[in-house]
Design a protein around this motif. Structure first.
Motif, PDB file in Angstrom:
ATOM      1  N   MET A   1       0.812  -1.070  -0.239  1.00  0.00           N
ATOM      2  CA  MET A   1       0.135   0.107   0.272  1.00  0.00           C
ATOM      3  C   MET A   1       1.052   1.449   0.043  1.00  0.00           C
ATOM      4  SD  MET A   1      -3.113   1.182   2.714  1.00  0.00           S
ATOM      5  CE  MET A   1      -4.059   0.121   1.839  1.00  0.00           C
ATOM      6  N   ARG A   2       0.629   2.236  -0.765  1.00  0.00           N
ATOM      7  CA  ARG A   2       1.046   3.549  -1.127  1.00  0.00           C
ATOM      8  C   ARG A   2       0.022   4.426  -0.076  1.00  0.00           C
ATOM      9  NH1 ARG A   2       4.469   4.155  -5.468  1.00  0.00           N
ATOM     10  NH2 ARG A   2       3.823   6.876  -5.426  1.00  0.00           N
ATOM     11  N   VAL A   3       1.473   4.871   1.010  1.00  0.00           N
ATOM     12  CA  VAL A   3       1.199   5.767   1.796  1.00  0.00           C
ATOM     13  C   VAL A   3       1.835   6.806   1.962  1.00  0.00           C
ATOM     14  CG1 VAL A   3       0.503   5.986   4.111  1.00  0.00           C
ATOM     15  CG2 VAL A   3       0.424   3.950   3.973  1.00  0.00           C
ATOM     16  N   LEU A   4       0.489   8.375   1.895  1.00  0.00           N
ATOM     17  CA  LEU A   4       1.520   9.311   1.963  1.00  0.00           C
ATOM     18  C   LEU A   4       1.441   9.685   3.032  1.00  0.00           C
ATOM     19  CD1 LEU A   4       2.659  11.766   0.681  1.00  0.00           C
ATOM     20  CD2 LEU A   4       0.728  12.573  -0.212  1.00  0.00           C
ATOM     21  N   VAL A   5       1.905  10.241   3.609  1.00  0.00           N
ATOM     22  CA  VAL A   5       2.700  11.636   4.771  1.00  0.00           C
ATOM     23  C   VAL A   5       2.819  12.747   4.148  1.00  0.00           C
ATOM     24  CG1 VAL A   5       2.674  11.799   6.897  1.00  0.00           C
ATOM     25  CG2 VAL A   5       3.111   9.458   6.031  1.00  0.00           C
ATOM     26  N   VAL A   6       1.740  13.800   4.488  1.00  0.00           N
ATOM     27  CA  VAL A   6       1.524  15.451   4.718  1.00  0.00           C
ATOM     28  C   VAL A   6       2.169  15.818   5.444  1.00  0.00           C
ATOM     29  CG1 VAL A   6       0.735  16.911   3.120  1.00  0.00           C
ATOM     30  CG2 VAL A   6      -0.238  15.011   2.556  1.00  0.00           C
ATOM     31  N   GLY A   7       3.497  16.386   5.645  1.00  0.00           N
ATOM     32  CA  GLY A   7       4.097  17.570   6.341  1.00  0.00           C
ATOM     33  C   GLY A   7       5.188  16.647   7.385  1.00  0.00           C
ATOM     34  N   ALA A   8       5.668  15.329   6.860  1.00  0.00           N
ATOM     35  CA  ALA A   8       5.954  14.319   7.271  1.00  0.00           C
ATOM     36  C   ALA A   8       7.786  15.334   7.796  1.00  0.00           C
ATOM     37  CB  ALA A   8       6.325  14.180   5.596  1.00  0.00           C
ATOM     38  N   SER A   9       8.051  16.381   7.674  1.00  0.00           N
ATOM     39  CA  SER A   9       8.965  16.850   8.047  1.00  0.00           C
ATOM     40  C   SER A   9       9.031  17.904   9.377  1.00  0.00           C
ATOM     41  CB  SER A   9       9.940  17.984   7.177  1.00  0.00           C
ATOM     42  OG  SER A   9       8.608  18.910   7.005  1.00  0.00           O
ATOM     43  N   GLY A  10       7.559  18.011   9.933  1.00  0.00           N
ATOM     44  CA  GLY A  10       6.819  18.617  10.974  1.00  0.00           C
ATOM     45  C   GLY A  10       7.080  17.446  12.132  1.00  0.00           C
TER      46      GLY A  10
ATOM     47  N   GLY B   1       5.685  13.796   2.434  1.00  0.00           N
ATOM     48  CA  GLY B   1       6.005  14.866   1.791  1.00  0.00           C
ATOM     49  C   GLY B   1       5.725  15.848   2.407  1.00  0.00           C
ATOM     50  N   ALA B   2       6.025  17.197   1.614  1.00  0.00           N
ATOM     51  CA  ALA B   2       6.607  18.389   2.410  1.00  0.00           C
ATOM     52  C   ALA B   2       6.563  19.292   1.338  1.00  0.00           C
ATOM     53  CB  ALA B   2       7.662  18.532   3.003  1.00  0.00           C
ATOM     54  N   ARG B   3       6.149  21.224   2.261  1.00  0.00           N
ATOM     55  CA  ARG B   3       6.672  21.807   0.478  1.00  0.00           C
ATOM     56  C   ARG B   3       8.170  21.800   0.191  1.00  0.00           C
ATOM     57  NH1 ARG B   3       3.775  26.536   4.223  1.00  0.00           N
ATOM     58  NH2 ARG B   3       4.320  24.988   5.697  1.00  0.00           N
ATOM     59  N   ASN B   4       8.809  22.207   1.234  1.00  0.00           N
ATOM     60  CA  ASN B   4      10.056  21.748   1.089  1.00  0.00           C
ATOM     61  C   ASN B   4      11.197  20.521   2.046  1.00  0.00           C
ATOM     62  OD1 ASN B   4      12.547  22.279   0.631  1.00  0.00           O
ATOM     63  ND2 ASN B   4      12.956  24.134   1.923  1.00  0.00           N
TER      64      ASN B   4
ATOM     65  N   ALA C   1      16.848  15.323   7.330  1.00  0.00           N
ATOM     66  CA  ALA C   1      16.767  14.473   8.844  1.00  0.00           C
ATOM     67  C   ALA C   1      15.752  13.358   9.078  1.00  0.00           C
ATOM     68  CB  ALA C   1      16.624  15.437  10.066  1.00  0.00           C
ATOM     69  N   VAL C   2      14.539  13.343   8.463  1.00  0.00           N
ATOM     70  CA  VAL C   2      13.826  11.795   8.126  1.00  0.00           C
ATOM     71  C   VAL C   2      13.942  10.715   8.167  1.00  0.00           C
ATOM     72  CG1 VAL C   2      11.170  11.539   8.414  1.00  0.00           C
ATOM     73  CG2 VAL C   2      12.005  13.484   9.159  1.00  0.00           C
ATOM     74  N   SER C   3      14.392  11.510   6.190  1.00  0.00           N
ATOM     75  CA  SER C   3      14.804  10.241   4.954  1.00  0.00           C
ATOM     76  C   SER C   3      15.814   8.907   6.197  1.00  0.00           C
ATOM     77  CB  SER C   3      14.432  10.889   4.213  1.00  0.00           C
ATOM     78  OG  SER C   3      15.900  11.698   3.615  1.00  0.00           O
TER      79      SER C   3
ATOM     80  N   ALA D   1      -0.624  15.873   8.455  1.00  0.00           N
ATOM     81  CA  ALA D   1      -0.586  15.447   9.471  1.00  0.00           C
ATOM     82  C   ALA D   1       0.459  17.479   8.919  1.00  0.00           C
ATOM     83  CB  ALA D   1       1.237  15.140   9.907  1.00  0.00           C
ATOM     84  N   ALA D   2       0.503  18.345   8.115  1.00  0.00           N
ATOM     85  CA  ALA D   2       0.858  19.163   8.328  1.00  0.00           C
ATOM     86  C   ALA D   2       0.250  20.217   8.884  1.00  0.00           C
ATOM     87  CB  ALA D   2       0.349  20.112   6.797  1.00  0.00           C
ATOM     88  N   GLY D   3      -1.488  20.727   8.903  1.00  0.00           N
ATOM     89  CA  GLY D   3      -1.336  21.480  10.471  1.00  0.00           C
ATOM     90  C   GLY D   3      -1.048  22.952   9.617  1.00  0.00           C
ATOM     91  N   PRO D   4      -1.249  23.676  10.481  1.00  0.00           N
ATOM     92  CA  PRO D   4      -2.081  23.884  10.954  1.00  0.00           C
ATOM     93  C   PRO D   4      -3.681  23.716  10.615  1.00  0.00           C
ATOM     94  CG  PRO D   4      -1.953  26.095  11.113  1.00  0.00           C
ATOM     95  CD  PRO D   4      -0.675  25.146   9.950  1.00  0.00           C
TER      96      PRO D   4
END
Length: 253
Positions: free
Chosen positions: A15-24, A45-48, A54-56, A89-92
């Motif tokens: 399953m392909r799971v995309l986490v948006v805001g993964a740098s937060g 996923g992140a804007r930048n 650091a996560v990857s 998970a990007a928020g707010p």
């Protein structure tokens, strides 16, 4: 879910799971936990994307992608990535619309977010028909509140005939990490009117962070807390109909 109708993978394996805001703060934690399951193909996923280094670095099998949930071309990005699940998970989430959730569903992905905003989470039901039309699920509020708080209250009230008051208070310690989105979510509430259910009636005379009340924590000193907005305030009176009052507060160390 019919795999024939969507052409997407609906089994857990691959399953392909995309986490948006993964740098937060929360997104990176979600990514680390998901990476332990080898059945997932993890997209960070992140804007930048540079902020994902650091996560990857500890998640060699994850793929880093550039995505901005508020971008006008986010639908094209989602179509190219083809995720089976999108975790926002990007928020707010305060003052945010459900546009990204709708785009995720339209792209054939299940949608999950970590919102703790009363209005955003309380109105996710507006996407119910659209989600069913796309044979997908939209889950909002998969955070401390209301997901964990509702589970705790459900367990504590299981054998109770009546409930007088449901009062939840979240009290993080200073060593708990807090990202920019978390602080924006906290400070954006200051002085805002709260819609609270008290004594079987709805009231709007309380302001967020205005009035302090003491809480006693086991093995810790007494702290001051204040009433703030939460999805609990709008959801719990329906979820626990015998409750005469529903209150929610927060305490910062």
């Amino acid at each position: 879910v019919s795999t024939q109708s969507t052409g997407r993978n609906t089994e857990e394996k691959n399953m392909r799971v995309l986490v948006v805001g993964a740098s937060g703060v929360f997104g990176s934690r979600v990514a680390q936990l998901l990476a332990k399951n080898t059945n997932y193909s993890l997209l960070l996923g992140a804007r930048n994307p540079a902020r994902l280094s650091a996560v990857s670095a500890t998640l060699s099998s994850a793929e880093c992608v550039s995505i901005d949930r508020s971008s006008p071309n986010v639908s094209q990005v989602l179509s190219s990535l083809k995720p089976d699940v999108v975790i926002d998970a990007a928020g707010p989430f305060q003052s945010s619309s459900h546009a990204f959730a709708r785009e995720s569903l339209a792209a054939g992905a299940h949608y999950i977010d970590l919102s703790d905003d009363a209005e955003f989470t309380g109105q996710i039901g507006q996407l119910d028909s659209f989600a069913k039309q796309n044979r997908r699920v939209a889950l909002s509020g998969c955070s401390t509140t209301p997901a964990i708080t509702s589970a705790i209250v459900a367990d504590l009230t299981r054998d109770l005939r009546d409930v007088d008051v449901i009062h939840c208070t979240i009290a993080p310690g200073n060593q708990a990490p807090r990202g920019l989105s978390v602080m924006q979510a906290i400070l954006s509430q200051v002085g805002n009117p709260l819609r609270m259910f008290r004594a079987n009636q709805w009231h709007t005379d309380e302001l967020a962070w205005r009035r302090a009340y003491p809480i006693s924590l086991p093995t810790l000193s007494t702290r001051s807390a204040s009433f703030i907005g939460s999805p609990d305030l709008s959801l719990f009176p329906k979820r626990f109909p015998t409750a005469k009052s529903v209150l929610f507060g927060a305490s910062l160390e």
